[in-house]
Design an enzyme around this catalytic site. Structure first.
Site, PDB file in Angstrom:
ATOM      1  N   ASP A 232      -9.823   9.873 -47.873  1.00 36.11           N
ATOM      2  CA  ASP A 232      -8.758   9.250 -47.086  1.00 36.11           C
ATOM      3  C   ASP A 232      -7.757  10.334 -46.709  1.00 36.11           C
ATOM      4  O   ASP A 232      -7.639  11.345 -47.396  1.00 36.11           O
ATOM      5  CB  ASP A 232      -7.996   8.223 -47.942  1.00 36.11           C
ATOM      6  N   MET A 233      -6.989  10.106 -45.636  1.00 35.52           N
ATOM      7  CA  MET A 233      -5.901  11.037 -45.326  1.00 35.52           C
ATOM      8  C   MET A 233      -4.578  10.331 -45.616  1.00 35.52           C
ATOM      9  O   MET A 233      -4.376   9.191 -45.200  1.00 35.52           O
ATOM     10  CB  MET A 233      -5.969  11.465 -43.857  1.00 35.52           C
TER      11      MET A 233
ATOM     12  N   GLN B 145      -6.052  11.667 -38.508  1.00 34.32           N
ATOM     13  CA  GLN B 145      -5.130  10.682 -37.902  1.00 34.32           C
ATOM     14  C   GLN B 145      -4.677  11.125 -36.508  1.00 34.32           C
ATOM     15  O   GLN B 145      -4.162  12.228 -36.340  1.00 34.32           O
ATOM     16  CB  GLN B 145      -3.900  10.548 -38.805  1.00 34.32           C
TER      17      GLN B 145
ATOM     18  N   ARG C  44     -13.809  10.597 -39.741  1.00 31.69           N
ATOM     19  CA  ARG C  44     -13.455   9.187 -39.507  1.00 31.69           C
ATOM     20  C   ARG C  44     -12.115   9.226 -38.779  1.00 31.69           C
ATOM     21  O   ARG C  44     -11.111   9.656 -39.344  1.00 31.69           O
ATOM     22  CB  ARG C  44     -13.323   8.484 -40.862  1.00 31.69           C
TER      23      ARG C  44
ATOM     24  N   LYS D 182      -5.715   5.952 -36.411  1.00 31.64           N
ATOM     25  CA  LYS D 182      -4.418   6.245 -35.762  1.00 31.64           C
ATOM     26  C   LYS D 182      -3.425   6.832 -36.763  1.00 31.64           C
ATOM     27  O   LYS D 182      -2.623   7.690 -36.415  1.00 31.64           O
ATOM     28  CB  LYS D 182      -3.850   4.975 -35.142  1.00 31.64           C
ATOM     29  N   GLY D 183      -3.449   6.361 -38.008  1.00 31.36           N
ATOM     30  CA  GLY D 183      -2.512   6.873 -39.026  1.00 31.36           C
ATOM     31  C   GLY D 183      -1.580   5.773 -39.496  1.00 31.36           C
ATOM     32  O   GLY D 183      -1.093   4.981 -38.689  1.00 31.36           O
ATOM     33  N   ALA D 184      -1.336   5.731 -40.803  1.00 25.57           N
ATOM     34  CA  ALA D 184      -0.654   4.573 -41.388  1.00 25.57           C
ATOM     35  C   ALA D 184       0.662   4.879 -42.101  1.00 25.57           C
ATOM     36  O   ALA D 184       1.263   3.976 -42.660  1.00 25.57           O
ATOM     37  CB  ALA D 184      -1.608   3.891 -42.371  1.00 25.57           C
TER      38      ALA D 184
ATOM     39  N   THR E 116     -10.949   1.745 -36.078  1.00 24.24           N
ATOM     40  CA  THR E 116      -9.810   1.124 -35.394  1.00 24.24           C
ATOM     41  C   THR E 116     -10.110  -0.350 -35.133  1.00 24.24           C
ATOM     42  O   THR E 116     -11.277  -0.747 -35.118  1.00 24.24           O
ATOM     43  CB  THR E 116      -9.534   1.844 -34.043  1.00 24.24           C
TER      44      THR E 116
HETATM   45  C1  LIG Z   1     -11.899   2.088 -41.830  1.00 24.71           C
HETATM   46  C2  LIG Z   1     -10.467   2.517 -41.778  1.00 24.71           C
HETATM   47  C3  LIG Z   1     -10.031   3.520 -42.625  1.00 24.71           C
HETATM   48  C4  LIG Z   1      -8.700   3.953 -42.574  1.00 24.71           C
HETATM   49  N1  LIG Z   1      -8.299   5.013 -43.336  1.00 24.71           N
HETATM   50  C5  LIG Z   1      -7.065   5.517 -43.175  1.00 24.71           C
HETATM   51  C6  LIG Z   1      -6.662   6.702 -43.850  1.00 24.71           C
HETATM   52  O1  LIG Z   1      -7.413   7.298 -44.623  1.00 24.71           O
HETATM   53  N2  LIG Z   1      -5.412   7.177 -43.604  1.00 24.71           N
HETATM   54  C7  LIG Z   1      -4.546   6.547 -42.734  1.00 24.71           C
HETATM   55  O2  LIG Z   1      -3.431   7.047 -42.522  1.00 24.71           O
HETATM   56  N3  LIG Z   1      -4.890   5.398 -42.132  1.00 24.71           N
HETATM   57  C8  LIG Z   1      -6.122   4.870 -42.318  1.00 24.71           C
HETATM   58  N4  LIG Z   1      -6.472   3.719 -41.670  1.00 24.71           N
HETATM   59  C9  LIG Z   1      -5.437   2.888 -41.021  1.00 24.71           C
HETATM   60  C10 LIG Z   1      -5.153   3.320 -39.600  1.00 24.71           C
HETATM   61  O3  LIG Z   1      -4.521   4.570 -39.595  1.00 24.71           O
HETATM   62  C11 LIG Z   1      -4.244   2.311 -38.887  1.00 24.71           C
HETATM   63  O4  LIG Z   1      -3.040   2.214 -39.565  1.00 24.71           O
HETATM   64  C12 LIG Z   1      -4.839   0.910 -38.758  1.00 24.71           C
HETATM   65  O5  LIG Z   1      -6.210   0.977 -38.547  1.00 24.71           O
HETATM   66  C13 LIG Z   1      -4.214   0.184 -37.549  1.00 24.71           C
HETATM   67  O6  LIG Z   1      -4.441   0.920 -36.377  1.00 24.71           O
HETATM   68  P1  LIG Z   1      -5.502   0.508 -35.236  1.00 24.71           P
HETATM   69  O7  LIG Z   1      -6.296   1.716 -34.895  1.00 24.71           O
HETATM   70  O8  LIG Z   1      -6.264  -0.660 -35.635  1.00 24.71           O
HETATM   71  O9  LIG Z   1      -4.606   0.263 -33.966  1.00 24.71           O
HETATM   72  P2  LIG Z   1      -3.374  -0.693 -33.716  1.00 24.71           P
HETATM   73  O10 LIG Z   1      -2.879  -0.309 -32.375  1.00 24.71           O
HETATM   74  O11 LIG Z   1      -2.436  -0.663 -34.859  1.00 24.71           O
HETATM   75  O12 LIG Z   1      -4.016  -2.091 -33.681  1.00 24.71           O
HETATM   76  C14 LIG Z   1      -4.962  -2.482 -32.678  1.00 24.71           C
HETATM   77  C15 LIG Z   1      -5.101  -3.982 -32.761  1.00 24.71           C
HETATM   78  O13 LIG Z   1      -5.664  -4.335 -34.035  1.00 24.71           O
HETATM   79  C16 LIG Z   1      -5.021  -5.454 -34.599  1.00 24.71           C
HETATM   80  N5  LIG Z   1      -4.311  -5.050 -35.836  1.00 24.71           N
HETATM   81  C17 LIG Z   1      -4.114  -3.791 -36.290  1.00 24.71           C
HETATM   82  N6  LIG Z   1      -3.500  -3.798 -37.483  1.00 24.71           N
HETATM   83  C18 LIG Z   1      -3.283  -5.088 -37.800  1.00 24.71           C
HETATM   84  C19 LIG Z   1      -2.697  -5.767 -38.928  1.00 24.71           C
HETATM   85  N7  LIG Z   1      -2.211  -5.113 -39.981  1.00 24.71           N
HETATM   86  N8  LIG Z   1      -2.684  -7.114 -38.896  1.00 24.71           N
HETATM   87  C20 LIG Z   1      -3.166  -7.796 -37.850  1.00 24.71           C
HETATM   88  N9  LIG Z   1      -3.746  -7.232 -36.764  1.00 24.71           N
HETATM   89  C21 LIG Z   1      -3.793  -5.896 -36.737  1.00 24.71           C
HETATM   90  C22 LIG Z   1      -4.097  -5.944 -33.548  1.00 24.71           C
HETATM   91  O14 LIG Z   1      -4.725  -6.895 -32.745  1.00 24.71           O
HETATM   92  C23 LIG Z   1      -3.779  -4.706 -32.729  1.00 24.71           C
HETATM   93  O15 LIG Z   1      -3.407  -4.970 -31.408  1.00 24.71           O
HETATM   94  C24 LIG Z   1      -7.786   3.308 -41.682  1.00 24.71           C
HETATM   95  C25 LIG Z   1      -8.238   2.297 -40.837  1.00 24.71           C
HETATM   96  C26 LIG Z   1      -9.553   1.911 -40.861  1.00 24.71           C
HETATM   97  C27 LIG Z   1      -9.999   0.852 -39.916  1.00 24.71           C
END
Ligand SMILES: Cc1cc2nc3c(=O)[nH]c(=O)nc-3n(C[C@H](O)[C@H](O)[C@H](O)COP(=O)(O)OP(=O)(O)OC[C@H]3O[C@@H](n4cnc5c(N)ncnc54)[C@H](O)[C@@H]3O)c2cc1C
Length: 290
Positions: A119-120, A147, A168, A171-173, A210
């Site tokens: 994970d990052m 990310q 992988r 977007k980043g969390a 995503t």
């Molecule tokens: C398999 C996987 C592994 C990941 N690993 C990491 C990691 O190691 N480090 C890290 O920093 N981040 C990680 N993430 C999280 C990532 O960085 C994002 O924070 C998260 O995926 C939301 O971004 P998005 O790309 O879905 O886009 P967004 O623009 O946030 O969301 C796109 C659409 O998805 C839906 N959505 C997104 N989030 C939510 C929510 N919480 N509740 C309801 N609907 C939602 C909505 O409809 C939104 O319009 C991971 C995500 C995935 C899927």
């Protein structure tokens, strides 16, 4: 708030939010959820919740849990990978200590054929996380998360892809300062498209992680031209039905399944997800069960 009331609030929060995204406290809970997805042709990526660990006792317990998880994946013939946070295997103690733990887990998993992701976490950990990744890359069977909100990621992704690393893309969390990360969601998404193009051009195999459907649709179009080995991945409980739809269309899909008792930080990140309370509400009330 008195202790009893705060206990009730935390129980409700755990049930409403965590129950949606987190499999439960034990390895068997994660396995049950993974097998349910597997029965629908969706693979799993299992993560034991925990981060910023500073006690060696806790870290060695975490490693035992991952070892038992690897054993369960094999004994249940599950299609599952694992994903580890660097700070849950000791990065906050020292790089060398984390490296020892990471190589031990990666080697145990490799012997059983279980793929291991890193994970990052926060931007301050990126250099060490990439270093960790390089320490295991030559043995194979490992991947790393990158990310798109980080300004540095184009350089990182280009370098890792050219070394044969498996990425992988997310977007980043985490909450990051302007100097290191794009603050604007549209810019983060634009950068995702840019980085994804780099992956299609330079990488044979990678993961598009995503829930952003326009990005997923673009990836499907690009893959008609590039024919890469791509997998899509989503977090458990956000868009399970879309994951199912993608899998039924013949795409390789995985669901990231966190488990363990430390549900709070993970749930806060999901709740915060760029401040989109309505999205969270939608995911809570829309049908998610597979
Ligand atoms: C398999 C996987 C592994 C990941 N690993 C990491 C990691 O190691 N480090 C890290 O920093 N981040 C990680 N993430 C999280 C990532 O960085 C994002 O924070 C998260 O995926 C939301 O971004 P998005 O790309 O879905 O886009 P967004 O623009 O946030 O969301 C796109 C659409 O998805 C839906 N959505 C997104 N989030 C939510 C929510 N919480 N509740 C309801 N609907 C939602 C909505 O409809 C939104 O319009 C991971 C995500 C995935 C899927």
């Amino acid at each position: 708030m008195d202790e009893a009331k705060s206990g009730i609030v935390s129980d409700i929060a755990e049930r409403v939010f965590a129950g949606r995204w987190i499999a439960g406290p034990y390895v068997k809970d994660a396995m049950n959820v993974a097998l349910r997805f597997n029965a629908n042709c969706i693979g799993a990526i299992i993560n034991y919740l925990g981060e910023a660990l500073s006690e060696k006792k806790e870290i060695s317990y975490t490693i035992d849990i991952y070892s038992s998880l690897i054993g369960s994946i094999i004994s249940k013939s599950a299609d599952s990978q694992i994903s580890i946070k660097p700070t849950q295997i000791g990065l906050d103690i020292s790089y060398q200590y984390a490296k020892k733990n990471y190589l031990k887990l990666a080697s145990a998993a490799r012997k059983k054929g279980v793929f291991v992701w890193l994970d990052m976490e926060e931007s301050s950990k990126v250099d060490d996380t990439i270093r960790l990744y390089y320490s295991a890359l030559k043995f194979g069977n490992v991947g790393i998360c990158i990310q798109s909100y980080l300004r540095r990621s184009e350089e990182d992704i280009t370098r890792i892809a050219s070394s044969g690393g498996i990425i992988r893309l997310v977007k980043g969390a985490y909450t990051e300062p302007e100097e290191v990360a794009y603050g604007d969601r549209a810019e983060v998404t634009r950068n995702y498209y840019r980085l994804m193009q780099i992956l299609f051009t330079n990488s044979r195999k990678f993961m598009i992680a995503t829930h952003d459907m326009p990005i997923i649709k673009r990836a499907l179009i690009l893959n008609k031209k590039y024919h890469r080995e791509i997998e899509f991945a989503m977090l458990n409980g956000i868009r399970n039905m879309d994951a199912l739809y993608l899998a039924r269309k013949g795409n390789a899909v995985r669901i990231y399944i966190p488990f363990g008792p430390s549900w709070l930080k993970y749930s806060i990140r999901r709740l915060r997800e760029a401040g989109h309370a309505s999205l969270v509400a939608r995911s809570l009330f829309s049908r998610q069960r597979i």
